[in-house]
Design an enzyme around this catalytic site. Structure first.
Site, PDB file in Angstrom:
ATOM      1  N   ASP A  29       1.062  -0.843   0.045  1.00  0.00           N
ATOM      2  CA  ASP A  29       0.401   0.292  -0.017  1.00  0.00           C
ATOM      3  C   ASP A  29       1.532   0.694   0.025  1.00  0.00           C
ATOM      4  O   ASP A  29       1.787   0.888   1.028  1.00  0.00           O
ATOM      5  CB  ASP A  29      -0.966  -0.083   0.981  1.00  0.00           C
ATOM      6  CG  ASP A  29      -2.046   1.408   0.895  1.00  0.00           C
ATOM      7  OD1 ASP A  29      -3.067   0.524   0.912  1.00  0.00           O
ATOM      8  OD2 ASP A  29      -1.670   2.091   1.475  1.00  0.00           O
ATOM      9  N   ILE A  30       0.631   1.989  -0.730  1.00  0.00           N
ATOM     10  CA  ILE A  30       1.260   3.571  -0.915  1.00  0.00           C
ATOM     11  C   ILE A  30       1.038   4.994  -0.077  1.00  0.00           C
ATOM     12  O   ILE A  30       2.172   5.182   0.287  1.00  0.00           O
ATOM     13  CB  ILE A  30       0.967   3.755  -1.807  1.00  0.00           C
ATOM     14  CG1 ILE A  30       1.937   5.004  -2.448  1.00  0.00           C
ATOM     15  CG2 ILE A  30      -0.922   5.291  -1.839  1.00  0.00           C
ATOM     16  CD1 ILE A  30       2.145   5.255  -3.951  1.00  0.00           C
ATOM     17  N   ASN A  85     -13.341  -3.077   2.341  1.00  0.00           N
ATOM     18  CA  ASN A  85     -13.853  -1.957   2.743  1.00  0.00           C
ATOM     19  C   ASN A  85     -14.895  -1.383   1.361  1.00  0.00           C
ATOM     20  O   ASN A  85     -14.439  -2.167   0.240  1.00  0.00           O
ATOM     21  CB  ASN A  85     -13.347  -0.414   2.587  1.00  0.00           C
ATOM     22  CG  ASN A  85     -12.220  -0.247   3.370  1.00  0.00           C
ATOM     23  OD1 ASN A  85     -12.271  -0.439   4.804  1.00  0.00           O
ATOM     24  ND2 ASN A  85     -10.968  -0.011   4.220  1.00  0.00           N
ATOM     25  N   GLY A  91     -15.294   3.514   4.066  1.00  0.00           N
ATOM     26  CA  GLY A  91     -14.431   4.279   3.840  1.00  0.00           C
ATOM     27  C   GLY A  91     -13.875   4.167   2.408  1.00  0.00           C
ATOM     28  O   GLY A  91     -12.867   4.694   1.952  1.00  0.00           O
ATOM     29  N   GLN A  92     -14.556   2.966   1.324  1.00  0.00           N
ATOM     30  CA  GLN A  92     -13.765   2.995  -0.050  1.00  0.00           C
ATOM     31  C   GLN A  92     -13.466   3.504  -1.035  1.00  0.00           C
ATOM     32  O   GLN A  92     -13.987   4.513  -1.078  1.00  0.00           O
ATOM     33  CB  GLN A  92     -14.476   1.813  -0.488  1.00  0.00           C
ATOM     34  CG  GLN A  92     -14.134   1.067  -2.282  1.00  0.00           C
ATOM     35  CD  GLN A  92     -14.938   0.096  -2.597  1.00  0.00           C
ATOM     36  OE1 GLN A  92     -16.061  -0.159  -2.391  1.00  0.00           O
ATOM     37  NE2 GLN A  92     -14.765  -0.577  -3.491  1.00  0.00           N
ATOM     38  N   HIS A  98     -10.607  -4.497  -3.445  1.00  0.00           N
ATOM     39  CA  HIS A  98      -8.731  -5.714  -3.080  1.00  0.00           C
ATOM     40  C   HIS A  98      -9.275  -5.733  -1.468  1.00  0.00           C
ATOM     41  O   HIS A  98     -10.567  -4.906  -0.464  1.00  0.00           O
ATOM     42  CB  HIS A  98      -8.448  -4.034  -3.279  1.00  0.00           C
ATOM     43  CG  HIS A  98      -8.464  -3.009  -2.951  1.00  0.00           C
ATOM     44  ND1 HIS A  98      -9.557  -2.391  -3.084  1.00  0.00           N
ATOM     45  CD2 HIS A  98      -8.574  -2.199  -1.311  1.00  0.00           C
ATOM     46  CE1 HIS A  98      -9.791  -0.829  -1.709  1.00  0.00           C
ATOM     47  NE2 HIS A  98      -9.214  -1.001  -1.518  1.00  0.00           N
ATOM     48  N   HIS A 100      -6.827  -5.520   1.792  1.00  0.00           N
ATOM     49  CA  HIS A 100      -5.565  -5.024   2.845  1.00  0.00           C
ATOM     50  C   HIS A 100      -4.931  -6.709   3.866  1.00  0.00           C
ATOM     51  O   HIS A 100      -6.126  -6.418   3.828  1.00  0.00           O
ATOM     52  CB  HIS A 100      -6.071  -4.054   4.071  1.00  0.00           C
ATOM     53  CG  HIS A 100      -6.574  -2.883   2.960  1.00  0.00           C
ATOM     54  ND1 HIS A 100      -6.193  -1.230   2.754  1.00  0.00           N
ATOM     55  CD2 HIS A 100      -8.289  -2.122   2.469  1.00  0.00           C
ATOM     56  CE1 HIS A 100      -6.876  -0.714   2.007  1.00  0.00           C
ATOM     57  NE2 HIS A 100      -7.805  -1.238   2.397  1.00  0.00           N
TER      58      HIS A 100
HETATM   59  P1  AMP Z   1      -9.980   1.718   0.225  1.00  0.00           P
HETATM   60  O1  AMP Z   1      -9.516   2.612   0.913  1.00  0.00           O
HETATM   61  O2  AMP Z   1     -10.040   0.593   0.761  1.00  0.00           O
HETATM   62  O3  AMP Z   1     -10.703   1.833  -1.016  1.00  0.00           O
HETATM   63  O4  AMP Z   1      -8.903   1.364   0.139  1.00  0.00           O
HETATM   64  C1  AMP Z   1      -7.156   1.518  -1.218  1.00  0.00           C
HETATM   65  C2  AMP Z   1      -5.369   2.060  -1.042  1.00  0.00           C
HETATM   66  O5  AMP Z   1      -5.370   2.020  -2.170  1.00  0.00           O
HETATM   67  C3  AMP Z   1      -5.508   2.869   0.056  1.00  0.00           C
HETATM   68  O6  AMP Z   1      -4.969   2.445   0.996  1.00  0.00           O
HETATM   69  C4  AMP Z   1      -4.445   3.786  -0.630  1.00  0.00           C
HETATM   70  O7  AMP Z   1      -3.409   3.937  -0.477  1.00  0.00           O
HETATM   71  C5  AMP Z   1      -4.316   2.833  -1.898  1.00  0.00           C
HETATM   72  N1  AMP Z   1      -3.235   2.584  -3.234  1.00  0.00           N
HETATM   73  C6  AMP Z   1      -3.674   3.922  -4.181  1.00  0.00           C
HETATM   74  N2  AMP Z   1      -3.306   4.142  -5.096  1.00  0.00           N
HETATM   75  C7  AMP Z   1      -2.340   3.101  -4.625  1.00  0.00           C
HETATM   76  C8  AMP Z   1      -1.465   2.889  -5.397  1.00  0.00           C
HETATM   77  N3  AMP Z   1      -1.200   3.703  -6.451  1.00  0.00           N
HETATM   78  N4  AMP Z   1      -0.265   1.710  -4.673  1.00  0.00           N
HETATM   79  C9  AMP Z   1      -0.371   1.305  -3.907  1.00  0.00           C
HETATM   80  N5  AMP Z   1      -1.610   1.308  -2.863  1.00  0.00           N
HETATM   81  C10 AMP Z   1      -2.755   3.049  -3.454  1.00  0.00           C
END
Ligand code: AMP
Length: 114
Positions: A29-30, A85, A91-92, A98, A100
């Site tokens: 995760d970024i 999520n 908070g998606q 995906h 986590h």
């Molecule tokens: P959600 O809030 O459950 O939809 O999770 C989306 C997740 O994607 C968040 O934790 C972000 O930090 C992560 N995310 C968004 N863009 C990227 C990316 N380019 N590389 C890795 N993680 C990302």
């Protein structure tokens, strides 16, 4: 379709794939929220569990069952938490389903009602 995870899947946005097979890939995760924070991303784009086809469900189950075998590589041996999520209250932010994977430390479980 403007989906960041589809672009990572297709190599249009660079991101190290720590694991990849026919069902899914795993990236860091970024914006990590734990000592270790990965995303397990099904290859096929769909937003919600309610959008899953039977084939998606089979693929998703196969993907989940791969995670224990990746414990050493990902550093999950102390335990881990999976989180999905779904929708606004959760908070998606990325609308490609995906999972986590949180690990690498004791994971508290806050009482969200407070
Ligand atoms: P959600 O809030 O459950 O939809 O999770 C989306 C997740 O994607 C968040 O934790 C972000 O930090 C992560 N995310 C968004 N863009 C990227 C990316 N380019 N590389 C890795 N993680 C990302």
């Amino acid at each position: 379709m403007d989906c960041v995870f589809c672009k990572i899947r297709d190599g249009e946005i660079p991101s190290e794939k720590l694991y990849e097979d026919e069902d899914m890939f795993i990236i860091r995760d970024i914006e990590p929220k734990a000592a270790k924070h990965y995303l397990m991303i099904p290859k096929r784009h769909y937003k919600l569990i309610s959008d899953m086809t039977d084939a998606d469900a089979e693929s998703f189950a196969r993907a989940l069952r791969k995670i224990p075998a990746l414990s050493d590589k990902l550093g999950l041996n102390g335990g881990y938490r999976l989180m999905v999520n779904q929708g606004d209250d959760a908070g998606q932010t990325v609308f490609h389903l995906h999972v986590h994977i949180l690990a690498g430390q004791p994971l508290d479980f806050p009482d969200l009602k407070k």
